[in-house]
Scaffold this motif. Sequence first.
Motif, PDB file in Angstrom:
ATOM      1  N   GLU A 342       0.805  -1.220   0.000  1.00  0.00           N
ATOM      2  CA  GLU A 342       0.000   0.000   0.000  1.00  0.00           C
ATOM      3  C   GLU A 342       0.841   1.275   0.000  1.00  0.00           C
ATOM      4  O   GLU A 342       0.297   2.377   0.090  1.00  0.00           O
ATOM      5  CB  GLU A 342      -0.918   0.021   1.224  1.00  0.00           C
ATOM      6  CG  GLU A 342      -1.807  -1.203   1.351  1.00  0.00           C
ATOM      7  CD  GLU A 342      -2.637  -1.154   2.634  1.00  0.00           C
ATOM      8  OE1 GLU A 342      -2.882  -0.042   3.123  1.00  0.00           O
ATOM      9  OE2 GLU A 342      -3.014  -2.217   3.136  1.00  0.00           O
ATOM     10  N   LEU A 343       2.167   1.140  -0.079  1.00  0.00           N
ATOM     11  CA  LEU A 343       3.035   2.306   0.101  1.00  0.00           C
ATOM     12  C   LEU A 343       2.907   3.313  -1.034  1.00  0.00           C
ATOM     13  O   LEU A 343       2.975   4.528  -0.801  1.00  0.00           O
ATOM     14  CB  LEU A 343       4.499   1.863   0.228  1.00  0.00           C
ATOM     15  CG  LEU A 343       4.816   0.921   1.388  1.00  0.00           C
ATOM     16  CD1 LEU A 343       6.315   0.700   1.469  1.00  0.00           C
ATOM     17  CD2 LEU A 343       4.292   1.494   2.699  1.00  0.00           C
ATOM     18  N   LYS A 344       2.732   2.833  -2.278  1.00  0.00           N
ATOM     19  CA  LYS A 344       2.728   3.765  -3.421  1.00  0.00           C
ATOM     20  C   LYS A 344       1.625   4.821  -3.287  1.00  0.00           C
ATOM     21  O   LYS A 344       1.823   5.989  -3.636  1.00  0.00           O
ATOM     22  CB  LYS A 344       2.551   2.983  -4.713  1.00  0.00           C
ATOM     23  CG  LYS A 344       2.621   3.869  -5.970  1.00  0.00           C
ATOM     24  CD  LYS A 344       2.471   3.045  -7.234  1.00  0.00           C
ATOM     25  CE  LYS A 344       2.624   3.926  -8.470  1.00  0.00           C
ATOM     26  NZ  LYS A 344       1.643   5.001  -8.515  1.00  0.00           N
ATOM     27  N   ARG A 345       0.472   4.432  -2.757  1.00  0.00           N
ATOM     28  CA  ARG A 345      -0.635   5.384  -2.639  1.00  0.00           C
ATOM     29  C   ARG A 345      -0.264   6.552  -1.730  1.00  0.00           C
ATOM     30  O   ARG A 345      -0.561   7.711  -2.027  1.00  0.00           O
ATOM     31  CB  ARG A 345      -1.862   4.653  -2.096  1.00  0.00           C
ATOM     32  CG  ARG A 345      -3.085   5.531  -1.903  1.00  0.00           C
ATOM     33  CD  ARG A 345      -4.345   4.683  -1.908  1.00  0.00           C
ATOM     34  NE  ARG A 345      -4.313   3.669  -0.856  1.00  0.00           N
ATOM     35  CZ  ARG A 345      -4.939   3.828   0.333  1.00  0.00           C
ATOM     36  NH1 ARG A 345      -5.613   4.929   0.569  1.00  0.00           N
ATOM     37  NH2 ARG A 345      -4.894   2.884   1.238  1.00  0.00           N
ATOM     38  N   TYR A 346       0.425   6.263  -0.603  1.00  0.00           N
ATOM     39  CA  TYR A 346       0.790   7.330   0.326  1.00  0.00           C
ATOM     40  C   TYR A 346       1.949   8.173  -0.225  1.00  0.00           C
ATOM     41  O   TYR A 346       2.016   9.389  -0.014  1.00  0.00           O
ATOM     42  CB  TYR A 346       1.159   6.735   1.685  1.00  0.00           C
ATOM     43  CG  TYR A 346       0.050   5.884   2.258  1.00  0.00           C
ATOM     44  CD1 TYR A 346      -1.214   6.418   2.471  1.00  0.00           C
ATOM     45  CD2 TYR A 346       0.259   4.539   2.550  1.00  0.00           C
ATOM     46  CE1 TYR A 346      -2.242   5.639   2.981  1.00  0.00           C
ATOM     47  CE2 TYR A 346      -0.765   3.751   3.052  1.00  0.00           C
ATOM     48  CZ  TYR A 346      -2.012   4.296   3.266  1.00  0.00           C
ATOM     49  OH  TYR A 346      -3.030   3.548   3.761  1.00  0.00           O
ATOM     50  N   ILE A 347       2.872   7.500  -0.927  1.00  0.00           N
ATOM     51  CA  ILE A 347       3.974   8.244  -1.554  1.00  0.00           C
ATOM     52  C   ILE A 347       3.419   9.201  -2.609  1.00  0.00           C
ATOM     53  O   ILE A 347       3.798  10.381  -2.668  1.00  0.00           O
ATOM     54  CB  ILE A 347       4.996   7.275  -2.183  1.00  0.00           C
ATOM     55  CG1 ILE A 347       5.691   6.463  -1.078  1.00  0.00           C
ATOM     56  CG2 ILE A 347       6.019   8.046  -3.013  1.00  0.00           C
ATOM     57  CD1 ILE A 347       6.592   5.368  -1.618  1.00  0.00           C
TER      58      ILE A 347
END
Length: 678
Positions: A342-347
Amino acid sequence: MTDPFPFSRGGMSEQVRCHDWAATPLGPIPSWPAALRIAVDMLLASRFPGCLAWGPERIMLYNDAFAPLLTGKSPALGVALHIVWSEVWDEIEPILARAFEGEATYIENFPLVIERNDKAEQAYFTFCYSPVRDEHGTIVGMLDTVIETTGTVQAREKAEQAAEDFEREAMARTAERNRFWDLSSDIMLVTSRRLEVTAINPAWSRVLGWNTEELLGRHAVDLIHPDDHDSVALAMVPLFHGERLHDMTCRLRHRDGSYRWIAWAAVPTDDSFHSVGRDVTEERERALMLQQVEEQLRHSLKMEAVGQLTGGLAHDFNNLLTGISASLELLRQRVEQGRIGELKRYIDAAQGASARAATLTHRLLAFSRRQTLAPRAVEPRVLIADLEDLIRQTLGPSIEFTAQSDDDVWWVRVDANQLESALLNLCINARDAMPEGGSLWLRARNHHQFARARTENDLQPGQYVCLSVTDSGTGMDPQTVARVFDPFFTTKPLGQGTGLGLSMVYGFVRQSGGQIRVDSTPGQGTAMHLFLPRHEGQQVTALPVVSGPVLDTEATGETIVLIDDEGTLRQMVGEALREKGYRVLEAANGVEGLSLVQGGVKADLLITDIGLPGGLDGRQVADAAWSIEPNLKVLFITGYADQAVDTDTLPTAGSHVLTKPFTLEHLSYTVRSMLTRR
């Protein structure tokens, strides 16, 4: 509960509050701009007589102290100034016009017959006309403050007459002279031509506390304030040449050690000077108080503008910072939880907010004329032709678009990208003003400005290219036009506009040496005219961009010296470049960076911030490095226009300027392109 506007008490405040302003060009009170409301409230609270002339129609408002000057006239509140003062308009109109041009002017000792003490009485007044500016420095009105000078005029006439009488009577030694000498409330003085006191009248004791025995034989200069010696000496030069002295003012020492302001008239004789002086201390104190009131008004208007700017800025930045902070916080939680999918969404969310923050600072710098520009010679006809397809796609099928350029349109020297953005921004605004469709025209033409500029914001005489964006949309009323370039001011619904688009266009045009004018009528549309100075230098057509493969940003072992006093930025940039394969040597200030170059490091590229601590800025470091290695390539990075480098003055073509904030990808591409360029 807040008191209704105006907040002052008194008869005129109530009249202003109850007046039918909707029937005047000013419109209802709730629609008044902040500058007018502040000026009116301070005017009504003042004990000094005063009035305002507001807007192009010079609509009149005044306070209670000013009302007696209007005795016998028709009702003046909300009436144009030329109607109220029609009988003297030919005399006051030229002086009033100068005030609306930005020059503080006055009419001194103007005679008026007023009703006072139940009878008509001749009085004299000094009318001080001061321009009133809004928060952008635009002149929107005139403040007329009044000081009654009846006493001064009468005393001056009396003093001048007294001086003439004194000269005649002194020679004749008549009893009439002695009686006037003894009874006058003005101080009288006789000195030798060496300025030794030979006689004073009894008024000296009442005004300054001195008696005859204390002053006879003393040098008159001993009583003058030391700071006034030079001005008095200069004013008395004509007196020594046999001419009369009028209206010379200086400070004279009282017997108790204080000083009083005395206005003098004097006449010379063969062996002496005869002078009459009037105490004007209280009048000067009133004038000083009046000046302080005007300064407070200007400060209030300035703070109103600052408050609006900082409020809007804080609102937008708080939203952006909250988005960045929340994204990073969730990013950290997901890493700790092992939920890396899920990291790409927050980045992406944090990067998006950062990009919007960069856009916001860019727009603010544009409005304040502090953005870093890259001006070059631009042919408006070609630029408009290149933009035409993009504008048509942006407008949509419901709007008929026409682009037109005169064949002989001059070139201009501007930042081409910023000019394209400005024109596109204006076209988008015009589209939004035509929700049901309409017509839009974009035209370029030459413009000769012959008239003298009246204010700093007027177009200066010269040759310009005028780029006009004209729509058939809803138009704007004068109140909206007056605020259209205010930062964070928007007529769009909440959430559909930042209020920075037009302010950015305004700042760009002014920073480019031009001016922008707005013509708008409700229901008939709006025309935005951008005036840019003609460029008469070398006209070089931009080289076409050659298509090809994407530039490889990987290094081939080159050495880079990186100088920046911001530790976090220096660390991130250095790490990104090292990952590309470069050898990076870091320094926190100009002295450290220059020592690396002078220490024998064979650098392929110098990257330096322009504003550096430690005594050497980035340009000075580059100049010193070029003295060692003339062909060294230098990449300047900056976030402020005042630190910009004029690339036309650089001794080598292997230099470039990169504006903060930038992405690491953009930096890597720029570095690679500089190192591979011959």
